[in-house]
Design a protein around this motif. Structure first.
Motif, mmCIF file in Angstrom:
data_model
loop_
_atom_site.group_PDB
_atom_site.id
_atom_site.type_symbol
_atom_site.label_atom_id
_atom_site.label_comp_id
_atom_site.label_asym_id
_atom_site.label_seq_id
_atom_site.Cartn_x
_atom_site.Cartn_y
_atom_site.Cartn_z
ATOM 1 N N UNK A 37 0.823 -1.198 0.000
ATOM 2 C CA UNK A 37 0.000 0.000 0.000
ATOM 3 C C UNK A 37 0.868 1.262 0.000
ATOM 4 N N UNK A 38 0.984 1.883 -1.171
ATOM 5 C CA UNK A 38 1.770 3.116 -1.272
ATOM 6 C C UNK A 38 0.879 4.344 -1.459
ATOM 7 N N UNK A 39 -0.423 4.150 -1.412
ATOM 8 C CA UNK A 39 -1.417 5.224 -1.491
ATOM 9 C C UNK A 39 -1.423 5.971 -2.828
ATOM 10 N N UNK A 40 -0.828 5.357 -3.849
ATOM 11 C CA UNK A 40 -0.833 5.928 -5.203
ATOM 12 C C UNK A 40 -0.967 4.775 -6.208
ATOM 13 N N UNK A 41 -1.237 5.118 -7.445
ATOM 14 C CA UNK A 41 -1.163 4.122 -8.515
ATOM 15 C C UNK A 41 0.307 4.038 -8.908
ATOM 16 N N UNK A 42 1.015 3.137 -8.251
ATOM 17 C CA UNK A 42 2.472 3.117 -8.270
ATOM 18 C C UNK A 42 3.129 2.982 -9.620
ATOM 19 N N UNK A 43 2.655 2.051 -10.456
ATOM 20 C CA UNK A 43 3.309 1.882 -11.752
ATOM 21 C C UNK A 43 3.069 3.087 -12.654
ATOM 22 N N UNK B 83 6.508 -2.223 9.145
ATOM 23 C CA UNK B 83 7.929 -2.550 9.067
ATOM 24 C C UNK B 83 8.082 -4.064 8.914
ATOM 25 N N UNK B 84 9.304 -4.515 8.723
ATOM 26 C CA UNK B 84 9.563 -5.945 8.487
ATOM 27 C C UNK B 84 9.167 -6.808 9.680
ATOM 28 N N UNK B 85 9.378 -6.325 10.885
ATOM 29 C CA UNK B 85 9.028 -7.083 12.092
ATOM 30 C C UNK B 85 7.518 -7.331 12.148
ATOM 31 N N UNK C 25 -1.769 -5.594 5.207
ATOM 32 C CA UNK C 25 -1.646 -4.270 4.604
ATOM 33 C C UNK C 25 -0.268 -3.705 4.950
ATOM 34 N N UNK C 26 0.620 -3.657 3.956
ATOM 35 C CA UNK C 26 1.995 -3.197 4.160
ATOM 36 C C UNK C 26 2.142 -1.760 3.662
ATOM 37 N N UNK C 27 2.420 -0.857 4.573
ATOM 38 C CA UNK C 27 2.641 0.544 4.192
ATOM 39 C C UNK C 27 4.025 0.675 3.573
ATOM 40 N N UNK C 28 4.072 1.227 2.342
ATOM 41 C CA UNK C 28 5.352 1.433 1.664
ATOM 42 C C UNK C 28 5.420 2.859 1.124
#
Length: 148
Positions: A57-63, A103-105, A124-127
């Motif tokens: 989840x980067x909150x944008x259309x990443x590509x 985070x990874x943990x 849900x992974x925040x990136x």
């Protein structure tokens, strides 16, 4: 060019899971793509499918944003989603299990929980919005010009 098929992942994961007689299936996807067909969660939950959804989840259309950064001088258009969707709550609303990982943990902890749950889960992974999706073929180029 980005080789991304938005909205395809969850249906494919469900099909793959059924095709392999409900073997554990992992889907790594983005919130933009996932949002297009997240209603398929009802099937995953109803069938109690062992699917792990890793939502980047980067909150944008990443590509699309990556293309606009690399080839169009950072002239962004329609790539910031600016949504308040809580994907963990959405998964839980469908009857599955959801986790947040900043985070990874936290990701490792959520994956350990996977071992104790039979049905579908979503992590849900925040990136970072500017994290790159590679490989990528530039516009008008061939596979010989791929960006790694």
């Amino acid at each position: 060019g980005g080789l991304g098929t938005m909205g395809y992942g969850l249906g494919a994961a469900i099909g793959g899971c059924f095709g392999r007689k409900k073997a554990h299936t992992v889907l790594i996807t983005s919130e933009g793509s996932f949002g297009m067909n997240c209603n398929e969660l009802c099937t995953a939950v109803h069938e109690n499918l062992p699917i792990t959804i890793i939502l980047m989840n980067n909150r944008v259309l990443g590509m699309v944003r990556q293309w606009q950064t690399a080839f169009f001088g950072k002239r962004y258009s329609e790539t910031v989603l600016d949504r308040a969707t809580d994907f963990v709550k959405l998964m839980e609303a469908y009857g599955g299990k959801g986790f947040n990982a900043k985070n990874c943990k936290e990701l490792e902890d959520a994956l350990k929980e996977r071992e104790h749950y039979k049905g579908p889960i979503l992590i849900n992974c925040s990136i970072n919005p500017d994290e790159k999706v590679l490989p990528m073929i530039p516009p008008g180029k061939s596979v010989d010009d791929i960006i790694l």
